[in-house]
Scaffold this active site. Structure first.
Site, short mmCIF file in Angstrom:
data_model
loop_
_atom_site.label_atom_id
_atom_site.label_comp_id
_atom_site.label_asym_id
_atom_site.label_seq_id
_atom_site.Cartn_x
_atom_site.Cartn_y
_atom_site.Cartn_z
N TYR A 139 0.85 -1.29 0.00
CA TYR A 139 -0.04 -0.02 -0.15
C TYR A 139 1.15 1.21 0.14
CZ TYR A 139 -4.27 -2.69 1.11
OH TYR A 139 -5.18 -3.61 1.20
N1 LIG Z 1 -7.42 -7.54 0.39
C1 LIG Z 1 -7.51 -6.75 -0.58
O1 LIG Z 1 -7.39 -7.10 -1.61
C2 LIG Z 1 -8.15 -5.42 -0.30
C3 LIG Z 1 -8.40 -4.48 -1.39
C4 LIG Z 1 -8.99 -3.35 -1.21
C5 LIG Z 1 -8.93 -2.99 0.26
N2 LIG Z 1 -8.61 -3.65 1.31
C6 LIG Z 1 -8.65 -3.14 2.65
O2 LIG Z 1 -9.72 -2.65 2.72
C7 LIG Z 1 -9.84 -1.40 3.32
C8 LIG Z 1 -10.84 -0.58 2.94
O3 LIG Z 1 -11.46 -0.52 1.43
P1 LIG Z 1 -12.10 0.73 0.86
O4 LIG Z 1 -11.34 1.97 1.09
O5 LIG Z 1 -12.06 0.20 -0.47
O6 LIG Z 1 -13.32 0.84 1.55
P2 LIG Z 1 -14.81 1.26 1.74
O7 LIG Z 1 -15.21 1.65 2.98
O8 LIG Z 1 -15.72 0.53 0.59
O9 LIG Z 1 -14.41 2.87 0.83
C9 LIG Z 1 -13.82 3.69 1.62
C10 LIG Z 1 -14.03 5.02 0.83
O10 LIG Z 1 -15.36 5.51 0.64
C11 LIG Z 1 -15.36 6.98 0.70
N3 LIG Z 1 -16.13 7.15 2.06
C12 LIG Z 1 -15.93 6.47 3.16
N4 LIG Z 1 -16.86 6.92 4.02
C13 LIG Z 1 -17.59 8.06 3.49
C14 LIG Z 1 -18.57 9.12 4.02
N5 LIG Z 1 -19.14 8.85 5.14
N6 LIG Z 1 -19.07 9.95 2.88
C15 LIG Z 1 -18.39 9.90 1.86
N7 LIG Z 1 -17.62 9.23 1.34
C16 LIG Z 1 -17.12 8.05 2.00
C17 LIG Z 1 -14.02 7.52 0.76
O11 LIG Z 1 -13.41 7.59 -0.28
P3 LIG Z 1 -13.46 9.20 -1.09
O12 LIG Z 1 -13.26 10.26 -0.02
O13 LIG Z 1 -12.33 8.97 -2.25
O14 LIG Z 1 -14.76 8.95 -1.68
C18 LIG Z 1 -13.26 6.19 1.37
O15 LIG Z 1 -11.82 6.15 1.34
C19 LIG Z 1 -8.33 -0.89 2.72
O16 LIG Z 1 -8.04 0.29 3.32
C20 LIG Z 1 -7.91 -1.99 2.87
O17 LIG Z 1 -7.27 -2.19 4.09
C21 LIG Z 1 -8.21 -4.80 1.08
#
Ligand SMILES: NC(=O)c1ccc[n+]([C@@H]2O[C@H](COP(=O)([O-])OP(=O)(O)OC[C@H]3O[C@@H](n4cnc5c(N)ncnc54)[C@H](OP(=O)(O)O)[C@@H]3O)[C@@H](O)[C@H]2O)c1
Length: 368
Positions: free
Chosen positions: A63
């Protein structure tokens, strides 16, 4: 169900919050640079999570090209919470494309990766060490034995898998059990109202074999917050998913209909769409924890309060229906409709499997 209520991760004694904090956007380098955050921007996000009682933090070596681990190491040391936090990191992705052993899941890379992560995270042990992605070449026996060695050497406390086929996880767990090696305790997979593919194979496998599922992208990367509008071949709105043109991810009509159902459910409950979306995932069968991401502490506020209410059964059913995916091939045979048809045709297989459940449960080792 707030974050200071802890749950056992899979079949283990490790207690974790029902919501984990994802830190894939901590740092401004590498693959995730486009939406990365500096250490000063990341600090209030981690603080907010810890203040809410959260103890489960997720990162990976690649990351932001290692910056996520470095920032996390600094912030955890600064907050003096190393022992309280269940620190998860992952290996697989190459850190040096010119060197074939600088990535993948072979023993040489696993050991190199663990040492590098320990240095960046400023710690001498990792609580949960995950294989990030199936590399399709390393024999799984090599991976499982190295997990066992790393545990015995005190470098890691628990092992798990991420982004692997269900058959791979099942065979790895069975191999570990058969040879008295440390078992895998968790399985990190994509799971949300817009991506329910894991329900067919991975969820029943995890429940049966003691692997607690940790769901990544529970908000679909932000889509399920409702902040995006439909644009030509893409999304309009502020956030990392915005963009148009053929190169961006396409969104289906069902996903837009689901969004409307989610908005309606959130309206009835008087909470945000993000809260409902996170609540739904975290309380699905087999899910140990949902890994939420946030660009700011204010965004995280919505997610960390997502378990402060109960999703009534009838509203959950509306979301289930709007987001359902038809079972594929052989799984059609286990639907109530198909089983009912078999019974009506006079073919009795196991028309009421629940009646046999107590006998089956007696065999589960965790209920002895
Ligand atoms: N194992 C794997 O292959 C894998 C793959 C992906 C992720 N992960 C893990 O999962 C974690 C979470 O993934 P993700 O970031 O995709 O999760 P997510 O919770 O689906 O999306 C988070 C994103 O949504 C937006 N957001 C969140 N809360 C919000 C709100 N209240 N209002 C408006 N926008 C909001 C923000 O992005 P914006 O501000 O840019 O809109 C935030 O960065 C990662 O950090 C990582 O640790 C693992």
């Amino acid at each position: 169900m707030s974050l200071d209520h802890y749950y056992l991760l899979g079949r283990s004694g490790l207690r974790v919050s029902r919501l984990a904090l994802g830190t894939m956007n901590f740092g401004t380098g590498g693959f995730h640079a486009a939406y990365g955050k500096t250490e000063d921007e990341a600090r209030p996000i981690l603080r907010r999570y810890l203040e809410a009682g959260g103890n489960f933090v997720d990162t990976a070596d690649f990351y932001t090209a290692g910056e996520s681990e470095t920032i996390l190491g600094n912030l955890i040391a600064e907050a003096k919470v190393r022992d309280r936090v269940v620190l998860t990191t992952k290996f697989t992705n190459s850190v040096d494309p010119g060197d074939p052993n600088a990535g993948g899941n072979g023993r040489k890379h696993m050991i190199r990766a663990v040492e590098a992560s320990l240095r960046r995270l400023r710690t001498d042990y990792i609580d949960l060490f995950l294989l990030h992605t199936w590399d399709r070449i390393t024999p799984l026996e090599e991976v499982v034995r190295t997990f066992d060695d790393l545990t015995r050497a005190g470098k890691i406390r628990y092992a798990g898998l991420s982004d692997v086929p269900a058959w791979y996880a099942a065979r790895a767990q069975t191999y570990a059990e058969a040879h008295s090696l440390v078992p895998m305790v968790s399985l990190q997979l994509p799971y949300s109202l817009i991506d329910r593919a894991i329900e067919q194979e991975h969820v029943p496998m995890g429940v049966n074999l003691g692997l607690g599922i940790t769901a990544w992208s529970p908000l679909g990367g932000g889509f399920l917050t409702g902040k995006y509008r439909r644009a030509d071949q893409g999304l309009a709105g502020e956030g990392r998913l915005s963009g148009t043109g053929p190169a961006v991810q396409s969104w289906t009509d069902q996903q837009w209909r689901l969004l409307a159902a989610l908005e309606s459910v959130a309206g009835k409950l008087g909470v945000s769409m993000a809260q409902v979306a996170v609540n739904w995932v975290a309380t699905q069968p087999g899910v140990a924890s949902a890994i939420v991401g946030a660009s700011s502490a204010a965004q995280l506020d919505a997610s960390v309060t997502a378990l402060d209410f109960e999703l009534p059964a009838e509203l959950r059913a509306q979301l289930d229906e709007a987001s359902s995916v038809p079972p594929s091939s052989v799984y059609r045979m286990f639907t109530p409709a198909y089983q009912g048809w078999l019974v009506s045709a006079g073919v009795k297989v196991s028309d009421k499997p629940d009646e046999y459940a107590p006998a089956v449960r007696n065999w589960a080792p965790d209920e002895q």
